[in-house]
Design a protein around this motif. Structure first.
Motif, mmCIF file in Angstrom:
data_model
loop_
_atom_site.group_PDB
_atom_site.id
_atom_site.type_symbol
_atom_site.label_atom_id
_atom_site.label_comp_id
_atom_site.label_asym_id
_atom_site.label_seq_id
_atom_site.Cartn_x
_atom_site.Cartn_y
_atom_site.Cartn_z
ATOM 1 N N UNK A 32 -11.463 7.623 13.360
ATOM 2 C CA UNK A 32 -10.517 8.398 14.150
ATOM 3 C C UNK A 32 -9.115 7.802 14.137
ATOM 4 N N UNK A 33 -8.993 6.503 13.830
ATOM 5 C CA UNK A 33 -7.658 5.899 13.767
ATOM 6 C C UNK A 33 -6.748 6.659 12.812
ATOM 7 N N UNK A 34 -7.307 7.137 11.698
ATOM 8 C CA UNK A 34 -6.506 7.900 10.741
ATOM 9 C C UNK A 34 -6.105 9.250 11.319
ATOM 10 N N UNK A 35 -7.035 9.915 11.994
ATOM 11 C CA UNK A 35 -6.730 11.215 12.602
ATOM 12 C C UNK A 35 -5.580 11.078 13.595
ATOM 13 N N UNK A 36 -5.662 10.054 14.430
ATOM 14 C CA UNK A 36 -4.614 9.839 15.436
ATOM 15 C C UNK A 36 -3.272 9.545 14.784
ATOM 16 N N UNK A 37 -3.289 8.749 13.712
ATOM 17 C CA UNK A 37 -2.051 8.406 13.020
ATOM 18 C C UNK A 37 -1.392 9.632 12.418
ATOM 19 N N UNK A 48 0.837 -1.185 0.000
ATOM 20 C CA UNK A 48 0.000 0.000 0.000
ATOM 21 C C UNK A 48 0.871 1.233 0.000
ATOM 22 N N UNK A 49 0.216 2.371 -0.165
ATOM 23 C CA UNK A 49 0.901 3.661 -0.123
ATOM 24 C C UNK A 49 0.171 4.556 0.859
ATOM 25 N N UNK A 97 -7.324 -0.567 9.630
ATOM 26 C CA UNK A 97 -7.869 0.077 8.450
ATOM 27 C C UNK A 97 -7.240 -0.487 7.177
ATOM 28 N N UNK A 98 -5.968 -0.872 7.271
ATOM 29 C CA UNK A 98 -5.289 -1.507 6.140
ATOM 30 C C UNK A 98 -5.934 -2.849 5.822
ATOM 31 N N UNK A 99 -6.209 -3.629 6.876
ATOM 32 C CA UNK A 99 -6.825 -4.941 6.674
ATOM 33 C C UNK A 99 -8.200 -4.817 6.038
ATOM 34 N N UNK A 119 -3.445 14.709 4.270
ATOM 35 C CA UNK A 119 -2.875 13.366 4.111
ATOM 36 C C UNK A 119 -3.915 12.492 3.430
ATOM 37 N N UNK A 120 -3.490 11.831 2.371
ATOM 38 C CA UNK A 120 -4.388 10.929 1.645
ATOM 39 C C UNK A 120 -3.841 9.515 1.777
ATOM 40 N N UNK A 121 -4.479 8.702 2.615
ATOM 41 C CA UNK A 121 -4.121 7.294 2.749
ATOM 42 C C UNK A 121 -4.849 6.522 1.645
ATOM 43 N N UNK A 122 -4.106 5.754 0.886
ATOM 44 C CA UNK A 122 -4.762 5.035 -0.207
ATOM 45 C C UNK A 122 -4.075 3.718 -0.474
#
Length: 300
Positions: A260-265, A5-6, A227-229, A295-298
């Motif tokens: 919220x996991x993304x916000x915390x990360x 992933x990126x 979130x990745x899984x 930040x764009x998690x993708x």
């Protein structure tokens, strides 16, 4: 085998729209069915309006997170339904401005389908020379793009949205000068609430500048494992309060599309890794300021 992933940091100056040239069929024209509404939130200013009625309702939302003429577009309503998960959408603030392509994700706003644009927008894209400067800039360099004039804001009469919609939609916005001026006032109030000296920031000798590339602040291991899984992407807008020594003193989430996991990360990573040359006032003295980005998690 581990899933690849990126997790990437989207830089606003690099994330400007490109120009679209393909012709489109005649659009469905929708008149406004509400007044413009300005929402003064703690971390962003929102301009919103409804167009059309019933099954032909479209909501237009423009979010601004800092004193710039860029904004984040969200368009929702029954007409926005699409089977395309992500891609580039064709938009144009007409009749005079050039067509643009903006990256989007398919999402929802309440119960309505939505196009959530992941690239910042303006009334018009940067000029060809500005786009070239953005393309060739150093990682820590910020390219100054000339603001959209009041006359050009006044000249806007509609927003046209083409692909990925099955039928193009034209929202009769009318002049955008008044609504965008209301956003400017909201942003001034917002900066005051952040403890920023607005008058000194109008004549800055230097804005807050990253000491290294913001792309290094978020790394693959920062992607929340659960979130990745789940294969979950996310778009997170954040703001850092920056002290006169260039060190972040606080991280604030301005907007987020996912859990919220993304916000915390995001906050954990940027507070640990981000360092700056502080903002300088007109006399060269460092002062309290801020830095804002996305930040764009993708997943590929």
């Amino acid at each position: 085998m581990a899933k690849s992933f990126v997790a990437s940091l989207v830089i606003l100056a690099l994330n400007m729209p490109s120009l679209a040239s393909a012709a489109a069929p005649a659009p469905l024209i929708l008149k406004p069915t509400s007044a413009w509404q300005v929402d003064y939130a703690n971390e962003r200013c929102r301009l919103a309006r409804q167009f059309g009625e019933g099954k032909q309702t479209v909501f237009l939302i423009m979010d601004r997170f800092a004193p710039t003429d860029s904004f984040r577009l969200t368009i929702s309503g029954p007409l926005v339904k699409t089977f395309v998960e992500k891609g580039d959408a064709d938009i144009q603030f007409g009749p005079s401005e050039q067509k643009q392509q903006l990256a989007f994700l398919k999402g929802n706003l309440g119960e309505d389908p939505a196009l959530v644009f992941t690239s910042s927008a303006r009334i018009a894209p940067p000029s060809a020379a500005e786009l070239l400067a953005i393309k060739n800039r150093a990682k820590t360099e910020w390219v100054v793009v000339q603001p959209i004039s009041e006359d050009r804001q006044k000249a806007v009469r509609h927003l046209r949205v083409g692909k990925p919609l099955r039928k193009p939609v034209m929202l009769e916005t009318g002049s955008m000068r008044g609504p965008l001026s209301a956003l400017d006032t909201c942003i001034d109030n917002l900066l005051t609430s952040w403890g920023v000296d607005i008058e000194k920031h109008k004549t800055l000798g230097r804005a807050v500048t990253p000491l290294d590339s913001p792309e290094k602040w978020i790394v693959s291991s920062d992607y929340p494992s659960n979130m990745l899984s789940a294969g979950q992407p996310a778009l997170v807008n954040f703001r850092l309060s920056i002290g006169p020594d260039g060190v972040p003193t606080a991280c604030h989430i301005q907007a987020t599309t996912r859990p919220k996991e993304f916000d915390n990360a995001v906050c954990k990573s940027v507070m640990r890794r981000a360092r700056f040359s502080p903002a300088l006032d007109a006399t060269g003295q460092p002062l309290v300021s801020y830095y804002q980005n996305d930040v764009y998690f993708r997943l590929p």
